[in-house]
Design a protein around this motif. Structure first.
Motif, PDB file in Angstrom:
ATOM      1  N   TYR A  36      -7.976  35.477  -9.652  1.00  0.00           N
ATOM      2  CA  TYR A  36      -9.119  36.138  -8.992  1.00  0.00           C
ATOM      3  C   TYR A  36      -9.088  37.651  -9.207  1.00  0.00           C
ATOM      4  CZ  TYR A  36     -10.468  31.884  -6.454  1.00  0.00           C
ATOM      5  OH  TYR A  36     -10.887  30.638  -6.124  1.00  0.00           O
ATOM      6  N   LYS A  45      -3.535  31.501  -8.478  1.00  0.00           N
ATOM      7  CA  LYS A  45      -4.960  31.536  -8.139  1.00  0.00           C
ATOM      8  C   LYS A  45      -5.369  32.953  -7.723  1.00  0.00           C
ATOM      9  CE  LYS A  45      -8.097  28.520  -5.609  1.00  0.00           C
ATOM     10  NZ  LYS A  45      -8.193  27.488  -4.574  1.00  0.00           N
ATOM     11  N   THR A  46      -4.553  33.602  -6.915  1.00  0.00           N
ATOM     12  CA  THR A  46      -4.828  34.958  -6.470  1.00  0.00           C
ATOM     13  C   THR A  46      -4.814  35.922  -7.651  1.00  0.00           C
ATOM     14  OG1 THR A  46      -3.807  34.468  -4.336  1.00  0.00           O
ATOM     15  CG2 THR A  46      -4.096  36.786  -4.886  1.00  0.00           C
ATOM     16  N   ARG A  65       0.975  27.732  -6.989  1.00  0.00           N
ATOM     17  CA  ARG A  65      -0.436  27.587  -7.336  1.00  0.00           C
ATOM     18  C   ARG A  65      -1.279  28.652  -6.639  1.00  0.00           C
ATOM     19  NH1 ARG A  65      -2.442  21.589  -6.536  1.00  0.00           N
ATOM     20  NH2 ARG A  65      -4.351  22.645  -5.953  1.00  0.00           N
ATOM     21  N   GLY A  66      -0.995  28.958  -5.405  1.00  0.00           N
ATOM     22  CA  GLY A  66      -1.731  29.982  -4.669  1.00  0.00           C
ATOM     23  C   GLY A  66      -1.552  31.367  -5.267  1.00  0.00           C
TER      24      GLY A  66
END
Length: 86
Positions: A15, A11-12, A7-8
């Motif tokens: 962005y 997400k990165t 998930r991280g």
């Protein structure tokens, strides 16, 4: 020690992609305006410089035309009169 979860990472990446498209959109909006202002400023500076050089040339021409001294001819050297010897 922390581990990166999936998930991280997503997400990165989201962005990064969002920032890329925002910058691309803003560049399309503002770059033509900025480029136009830069060209106008460069044109104005060029015209001012040309006008100043023209004014300087005119002043130099007027000052040389008004000088009271007659222009001195170019001196090449001393004149020597030769005589033939028999």
């Amino acid at each position: 020690m922390q581990e990166a979860d999936l998930r991280g990472v997503f997400k990165t990446l989201l962005y990064i992609i969002a920032i890329y498209y925002i910058v691309k959109f803003l560049a399309r909006l503002f770059l033509p305006v900025i480029a136009k202002k830069v060209v106008e400023k460069a044109t104005q500076q060029f015209q001012e410089q040309a006008q100043q050089q023209q004014q300087n040339a005119q002043d130099n021409y007027n000052s040389s035309a008004k000088s009271d001294k007659p222009r001195e001819t170019k001196k090449v050297g001393e004149y020597i009169d030769y005589e033939e010897i028999d």
